[in-house]
Design a protein around this motif. Sequence first.
Motif, PDB file in Angstrom:
ATOM      1  N   VAL A 114       0.566   2.633  -3.199  1.00 33.66           N
ATOM      2  CA  VAL A 114       0.919   1.291  -3.746  1.00 33.66           C
ATOM      3  C   VAL A 114       0.898   0.259  -2.703  1.00 33.66           C
ATOM      4  O   VAL A 114       0.378  -0.504  -2.847  1.00 33.66           O
ATOM      5  CB  VAL A 114       2.256   1.240  -4.797  1.00 33.66           C
ATOM      6  CG1 VAL A 114       2.600   0.173  -4.945  1.00 33.66           C
ATOM      7  CG2 VAL A 114       1.995   2.281  -5.953  1.00 33.66           C
ATOM      8  N   GLU A 115       1.900   0.777  -1.798  1.00 35.43           N
ATOM      9  CA  GLU A 115       1.782  -0.471  -0.600  1.00 35.43           C
ATOM     10  C   GLU A 115       1.080  -0.008   0.528  1.00 35.43           C
ATOM     11  O   GLU A 115       1.354   0.449   1.597  1.00 35.43           O
ATOM     12  CB  GLU A 115       3.328  -0.564  -0.022  1.00 35.43           C
ATOM     13  CG  GLU A 115       3.884  -1.288  -1.316  1.00 35.43           C
ATOM     14  CD  GLU A 115       5.506  -1.584  -0.974  1.00 35.43           C
ATOM     15  OE1 GLU A 115       5.962  -1.100   0.205  1.00 35.43           O
ATOM     16  OE2 GLU A 115       6.230  -2.248  -1.626  1.00 35.43           O
ATOM     17  N   TYR A 116      -0.387   0.103   0.472  1.00 33.63           N
ATOM     18  CA  TYR A 116      -1.197   0.608   1.316  1.00 33.63           C
ATOM     19  C   TYR A 116      -1.318  -0.371   2.497  1.00 33.63           C
ATOM     20  O   TYR A 116      -0.720  -1.288   2.579  1.00 33.63           O
ATOM     21  CB  TYR A 116      -2.553   0.747   0.687  1.00 33.63           C
ATOM     22  CG  TYR A 116      -3.303  -0.589   0.309  1.00 33.63           C
ATOM     23  CD1 TYR A 116      -3.908  -1.304   1.240  1.00 33.63           C
ATOM     24  CD2 TYR A 116      -3.216  -0.956  -1.008  1.00 33.63           C
ATOM     25  CE1 TYR A 116      -4.629  -2.701   0.921  1.00 33.63           C
ATOM     26  CE2 TYR A 116      -3.642  -2.111  -1.255  1.00 33.63           C
ATOM     27  CZ  TYR A 116      -4.330  -3.119  -0.500  1.00 33.63           C
ATOM     28  OH  TYR A 116      -4.973  -4.003  -0.883  1.00 33.63           O
ATOM     29  N   SER A 117      -1.600   0.352   3.628  1.00 35.69           N
ATOM     30  CA  SER A 117      -1.805  -0.317   4.999  1.00 35.69           C
ATOM     31  C   SER A 117      -2.633  -1.690   4.792  1.00 35.69           C
ATOM     32  O   SER A 117      -3.590  -1.507   4.240  1.00 35.69           O
ATOM     33  CB  SER A 117      -2.170   0.374   5.986  1.00 35.69           C
ATOM     34  OG  SER A 117      -2.322  -0.248   7.212  1.00 35.69           O
ATOM     35  N   PHE A 173      -5.308  -4.836  -5.654  1.00 36.15           N
ATOM     36  CA  PHE A 173      -4.773  -3.677  -5.742  1.00 36.15           C
ATOM     37  C   PHE A 173      -5.580  -2.957  -6.697  1.00 36.15           C
ATOM     38  O   PHE A 173      -5.931  -3.559  -8.047  1.00 36.15           O
ATOM     39  CB  PHE A 173      -3.209  -3.738  -6.194  1.00 36.15           C
ATOM     40  CG  PHE A 173      -2.499  -2.580  -6.630  1.00 36.15           C
ATOM     41  CD1 PHE A 173      -2.184  -1.429  -5.516  1.00 36.15           C
ATOM     42  CD2 PHE A 173      -2.135  -2.136  -7.890  1.00 36.15           C
ATOM     43  CE1 PHE A 173      -1.637  -0.239  -5.971  1.00 36.15           C
ATOM     44  CE2 PHE A 173      -1.544  -0.980  -8.213  1.00 36.15           C
ATOM     45  CZ  PHE A 173      -1.246  -0.015  -7.354  1.00 36.15           C
ATOM     46  N   ASP A 221       2.453   8.127  -6.730  1.00 32.91           N
ATOM     47  CA  ASP A 221       2.913   6.641  -6.182  1.00 32.91           C
ATOM     48  C   ASP A 221       1.647   5.568  -6.112  1.00 32.91           C
ATOM     49  O   ASP A 221       1.769   4.680  -5.447  1.00 32.91           O
ATOM     50  CB  ASP A 221       3.481   6.736  -4.618  1.00 32.91           C
ATOM     51  CG  ASP A 221       2.540   7.375  -3.661  1.00 32.91           C
ATOM     52  OD1 ASP A 221       1.191   7.636  -3.915  1.00 32.91           O
ATOM     53  OD2 ASP A 221       2.423   7.357  -2.551  1.00 32.91           O
ATOM     54  N   ASN A 222       0.522   6.096  -6.532  1.00 31.91           N
ATOM     55  CA  ASN A 222      -0.599   5.118  -6.605  1.00 31.91           C
ATOM     56  C   ASN A 222      -0.797   4.648  -8.374  1.00 31.91           C
ATOM     57  O   ASN A 222      -1.869   3.944  -8.477  1.00 31.91           O
ATOM     58  CB  ASN A 222      -1.671   5.497  -6.026  1.00 31.91           C
ATOM     59  CG  ASN A 222      -2.192   6.779  -6.585  1.00 31.91           C
ATOM     60  OD1 ASN A 222      -1.634   7.513  -7.302  1.00 31.91           O
ATOM     61  ND2 ASN A 222      -3.496   7.067  -6.649  1.00 31.91           N
ATOM     62  N   PRO A 247       1.841  -5.094  -6.144  1.00 29.94           N
ATOM     63  CA  PRO A 247       2.181  -4.989  -4.642  1.00 29.94           C
ATOM     64  C   PRO A 247       1.551  -5.147  -3.669  1.00 29.94           C
ATOM     65  O   PRO A 247       2.221  -5.228  -2.472  1.00 29.94           O
ATOM     66  CB  PRO A 247       2.365  -3.120  -4.939  1.00 29.94           C
ATOM     67  CG  PRO A 247       1.121  -3.068  -5.990  1.00 29.94           C
ATOM     68  CD  PRO A 247       1.398  -4.140  -6.842  1.00 29.94           C
ATOM     69  N   ARG A 248       0.279  -5.610  -3.819  1.00 33.14           N
ATOM     70  CA  ARG A 248      -0.462  -6.304  -2.821  1.00 33.14           C
ATOM     71  C   ARG A 248      -1.460  -7.114  -3.626  1.00 33.14           C
ATOM     72  O   ARG A 248      -1.756  -7.169  -4.716  1.00 33.14           O
ATOM     73  CB  ARG A 248      -1.468  -4.949  -2.336  1.00 33.14           C
ATOM     74  CG  ARG A 248      -0.757  -4.154  -1.230  1.00 33.14           C
ATOM     75  CD  ARG A 248      -0.487  -4.706   0.163  1.00 33.14           C
ATOM     76  NE  ARG A 248      -0.042  -3.644   0.887  1.00 33.14           N
ATOM     77  CZ  ARG A 248       1.527  -3.821   1.131  1.00 33.14           C
ATOM     78  NH1 ARG A 248       1.968  -4.370   0.544  1.00 33.14           N
ATOM     79  NH2 ARG A 248       1.791  -2.962   2.303  1.00 33.14           N
TER      80      ARG A 248
END
Length: 273
Positions: free
Chosen positions: A131-134, A21, A5-6, A17-18
């Motif tokens: 991918v959608e890290y905090s 990234f 997922d990364n 996604p951010r």
Amino acid sequence: MNAPDNELNLLTMQQLPREVFVRQEEMPARHFFPAHTHEWHQLLYAISGVLVVTLEGERYFIPPEQAIWLPAGCQHSVYTEFGADLKSLYVDRNYRGLDTPDSVERSQKSTVLHITPLMRELIKEAAGFAVEYSLEGYENDLIQLLLQTLSRLRREEGYLPWPTEKDLFQLCNRLYEQPDDTSSTAVLAQSVSMSQRTLDRKFRKETGMSLKHWRLQLKMLKAIELLNTGQSITSIALDLGYSSPSPFIYMFRERTGISPVQYRKQQETGVSS
């Protein structure tokens, strides 16, 4: 097998996604990403292997101690002869964290940067984020430190002028593919149906250097590429057209200040000057 997922595929990404990234992807040997552009900035980096990055009129050879900053909209292609472990930093073109004067200037032009041990470890760590890290806490704090470290990286010279005129472009591609070619300039001129004088004049006009100087620089960059593989020094010397290791070692030391063996040890330990 599904990708972790990364990981995201380079050519299928439509948006980040951010805003900041780190994308990772394995490039197998002889893999080629055709010419393309992004709507975001990219720090193109391989933690192992050598990248050959082509822009119009320029070709860059990027070993693990370097990375290349590619501004949004910069058309480029990427190739690796022996495989590479990509862990590239992507930054949204409107991201406010690039608002320092130095960062704004850097964001507008391609630049080769020296990767410090700290930057290397920060990129490795961020590559493991989801991918959608905090956007709060550890992940975001590390990304901010990564960006601050990016702004302090030393700029380096790292490209080889690449002619765009068809005959010269093809000649340079052939010399890249056959670095052991020891043909004289006169013979090379015949191969492109030119006189030696015409070849010299056109080549200098297109690249700003003589063909002889260009070929020496190409050998140096190919040496860096080959030294990042497991080939022996003798094998590399012969692949580059030298009759024995001694003249190759002399050339390398003259241009870098260290021997090929010392360079390789620096790569193994992750420490360079």
